[in-house]
Scaffold this motif. Sequence first.
Motif, mmCIF file in Angstrom:
data_model
loop_
_atom_site.group_PDB
_atom_site.id
_atom_site.type_symbol
_atom_site.label_atom_id
_atom_site.label_comp_id
_atom_site.label_asym_id
_atom_site.label_seq_id
_atom_site.Cartn_x
_atom_site.Cartn_y
_atom_site.Cartn_z
ATOM 1 N N MET A 1 45.396 32.842 23.638
ATOM 2 C CA MET A 1 46.580 33.051 22.844
ATOM 3 C C MET A 1 46.173 33.310 21.396
ATOM 4 S SD MET A 1 49.842 30.537 22.300
ATOM 5 C CE MET A 1 50.056 30.479 24.064
ATOM 6 N N THR A 2 46.656 34.401 20.820
ATOM 7 C CA THR A 2 46.299 34.722 19.443
ATOM 8 C C THR A 2 47.058 33.827 18.465
ATOM 9 O OG1 THR A 2 47.984 36.435 19.248
ATOM 10 C CG2 THR A 2 45.807 37.128 20.016
ATOM 11 N N ILE A 3 46.472 33.675 17.289
ATOM 12 C CA ILE A 3 47.104 32.879 16.246
ATOM 13 C C ILE A 3 47.146 33.670 14.946
ATOM 14 C CG2 ILE A 3 46.384 30.680 17.251
ATOM 15 C CD1 ILE A 3 44.355 30.597 14.774
ATOM 16 N N MET B 1 35.411 39.458 8.847
ATOM 17 C CA MET B 1 35.413 40.578 9.787
ATOM 18 C C MET B 1 34.225 40.542 10.743
ATOM 19 S SD MET B 1 36.716 43.569 7.210
ATOM 20 C CE MET B 1 36.632 44.889 8.406
ATOM 21 N N LYS B 2 33.177 39.850 10.363
ATOM 22 C CA LYS B 2 31.980 39.757 11.203
ATOM 23 C C LYS B 2 32.046 38.588 12.190
ATOM 24 C CE LYS B 2 29.234 41.510 7.383
ATOM 25 N NZ LYS B 2 28.255 41.162 6.360
ATOM 26 N N GLN B 3 33.118 37.789 12.113
ATOM 27 C CA GLN B 3 33.206 36.582 12.923
ATOM 28 C C GLN B 3 33.803 36.868 14.293
ATOM 29 O OE1 GLN B 3 31.706 33.852 11.586
ATOM 30 N NE2 GLN B 3 31.334 35.370 9.980
ATOM 31 N N LYS B 4 33.319 36.149 15.275
ATOM 32 C CA LYS B 4 33.849 36.249 16.635
ATOM 33 C C LYS B 4 35.326 35.851 16.617
ATOM 34 C CE LYS B 4 33.324 34.209 21.226
ATOM 35 N NZ LYS B 4 34.633 33.593 21.389
ATOM 36 N N GLY B 5 36.155 36.687 17.190
ATOM 37 C CA GLY B 5 37.565 36.373 17.336
ATOM 38 C C GLY B 5 38.455 36.845 16.209
ATOM 39 N N TYR B 6 37.868 37.373 15.133
ATOM 40 C CA TYR B 6 38.691 37.861 14.025
ATOM 41 C C TYR B 6 39.346 39.177 14.431
ATOM 42 C CZ TYR B 6 40.059 39.473 9.383
ATOM 43 O OH TYR B 6 40.767 39.922 8.301
ATOM 44 N N ILE B 7 40.646 39.264 14.266
ATOM 45 C CA ILE B 7 41.392 40.470 14.616
ATOM 46 C C ILE B 7 41.679 41.308 13.376
ATOM 47 C CG2 ILE B 7 43.547 41.373 15.565
ATOM 48 C CD1 ILE B 7 43.634 38.803 17.309
ATOM 49 N N SER C 1 41.819 33.118 18.871
ATOM 50 C CA SER C 1 42.112 31.752 19.327
ATOM 51 C C SER C 1 41.976 30.768 18.169
ATOM 52 C CB SER C 1 41.156 31.341 20.451
ATOM 53 O OG SER C 1 39.847 31.156 19.932
ATOM 54 N N ILE C 2 42.545 29.610 18.341
ATOM 55 C CA ILE C 2 42.408 28.537 17.361
ATOM 56 C C ILE C 2 40.947 28.107 17.240
ATOM 57 C CG2 ILE C 2 42.922 26.686 19.000
ATOM 58 C CD1 ILE C 2 44.120 26.661 15.395
ATOM 59 N N GLU C 3 40.220 28.183 18.331
ATOM 60 C CA GLU C 3 38.796 27.819 18.302
ATOM 61 C C GLU C 3 37.999 28.769 17.418
ATOM 62 O OE1 GLU C 3 40.794 26.091 21.714
ATOM 63 O OE2 GLU C 3 40.534 28.223 21.230
ATOM 64 N N ASP C 4 38.311 30.071 17.517
ATOM 65 C CA ASP C 4 37.617 31.053 16.667
ATOM 66 C C ASP C 4 37.910 30.774 15.190
ATOM 67 O OD1 ASP C 4 36.511 32.416 18.846
ATOM 68 O OD2 ASP C 4 38.242 33.755 19.006
ATOM 69 N N VAL D 1 41.287 28.697 -8.758
ATOM 70 C CA VAL D 1 42.728 28.541 -8.595
ATOM 71 C C VAL D 1 43.191 27.222 -9.211
ATOM 72 C CG1 VAL D 1 44.565 28.221 -6.881
ATOM 73 C CG2 VAL D 1 42.899 30.046 -6.579
ATOM 74 N N GLY D 2 42.345 26.217 -9.128
ATOM 75 C CA GLY D 2 42.686 24.914 -9.696
ATOM 76 C C GLY D 2 43.370 23.985 -8.730
ATOM 77 N N SER D 3 43.414 24.364 -7.455
ATOM 78 C CA SER D 3 43.991 23.495 -6.432
ATOM 79 C C SER D 3 43.389 23.836 -5.079
ATOM 80 C CB SER D 3 45.515 23.651 -6.387
ATOM 81 O OG SER D 3 45.863 24.967 -6.015
ATOM 82 N N GLU D 4 43.562 22.929 -4.143
ATOM 83 C CA GLU D 4 43.039 23.137 -2.790
ATOM 84 C C GLU D 4 43.937 24.123 -2.050
ATOM 85 O OE1 GLU D 4 42.465 20.405 1.155
ATOM 86 O OE2 GLU D 4 41.989 19.505 -0.787
ATOM 87 N N THR D 5 43.314 25.037 -1.320
ATOM 88 C CA THR D 5 44.053 26.018 -0.528
ATOM 89 C C THR D 5 44.656 25.341 0.696
ATOM 90 O OG1 THR D 5 42.599 27.804 -1.255
ATOM 91 C CG2 THR D 5 43.825 28.179 0.761
ATOM 92 N N LYS D 6 45.891 25.704 1.010
ATOM 93 C CA LYS D 6 46.599 25.169 2.178
ATOM 94 C C LYS D 6 46.687 26.241 3.248
ATOM 95 C CE LYS D 6 48.052 21.346 0.100
ATOM 96 N NZ LYS D 6 47.082 20.384 -0.181
ATOM 97 N N PHE D 7 46.547 25.795 4.493
ATOM 98 C CA PHE D 7 46.607 26.698 5.635
ATOM 99 C C PHE D 7 47.725 26.285 6.584
ATOM 100 C CE2 PHE D 7 42.228 26.171 4.224
ATOM 101 C CZ PHE D 7 41.860 27.466 3.961
ATOM 102 N N GLU D 8 48.450 27.260 7.126
ATOM 103 C CA GLU D 8 49.447 27.020 8.149
ATOM 104 C C GLU D 8 49.076 27.893 9.334
ATOM 105 O OE1 GLU D 8 53.219 28.012 6.430
ATOM 106 O OE2 GLU D 8 53.056 26.469 4.888
ATOM 107 N N ILE D 9 49.052 27.318 10.529
ATOM 108 C CA ILE D 9 48.620 28.054 11.722
ATOM 109 C C ILE D 9 49.794 28.219 12.669
ATOM 110 C CG2 ILE D 9 47.010 28.079 13.658
ATOM 111 C CD1 ILE D 9 45.214 26.233 11.919
ATOM 112 N N TYR D 10 50.019 29.456 13.101
ATOM 113 C CA TYR D 10 51.104 29.789 14.021
ATOM 114 C C TYR D 10 50.524 30.517 15.221
ATOM 115 C CZ TYR D 10 54.102 28.756 10.054
ATOM 116 O OH TYR D 10 54.718 28.140 8.995
ATOM 117 N N GLU D 11 51.131 30.305 16.382
ATOM 118 C CA GLU D 11 50.685 31.027 17.574
ATOM 119 C C GLU D 11 51.715 32.079 17.968
ATOM 120 O OE1 GLU D 11 50.132 27.968 20.473
ATOM 121 O OE2 GLU D 11 52.262 27.772 20.880
ATOM 122 N N ASN D 12 51.232 33.115 18.635
ATOM 123 C CA ASN D 12 52.115 34.188 19.116
ATOM 124 C C ASN D 12 52.669 33.798 20.467
ATOM 125 O OD1 ASN D 12 51.570 35.649 16.862
ATOM 126 N ND2 ASN D 12 50.219 37.102 17.846
#
Length: 94
Positions: A1-3, A31-37, A59-62, A83-94
């Motif tokens: 499942m893609t994310i 772009m060189k990483q396994k699973g990057y779309i 995948s979430i694993e990639d 930036v002066g702050s920690e980057t935040k990530f949000e993960i969604y699945e298709n």
Amino acid sequence: MTIKVLIKRSIPRNHANELNLLFVQLRAAAMKQKGYIGGETLKRVDSPEESLVISRWQSIEDWSRWLVSTERQEYQQNIDALVGSETKFEIYEN
């Protein structure tokens, strides 16, 4: 499942050029990483300092493997320092 990973940042104008260079380098490395779309970077219309990166992975694993990699961590530390702050990530699945 893609994310999709949503990465939101506020880009200080005084560091915009340095950050743009880091973002280009980070995307090239991803772009060189396994699973990057693919990915795209958007600027908020009503607040140009705000940016949203949408990164697509097989995948979430990639994504997780890339997230904790030494190479990515080095880029991320440099970005967060500018930036002066920690980057935040949000993960969604298709």
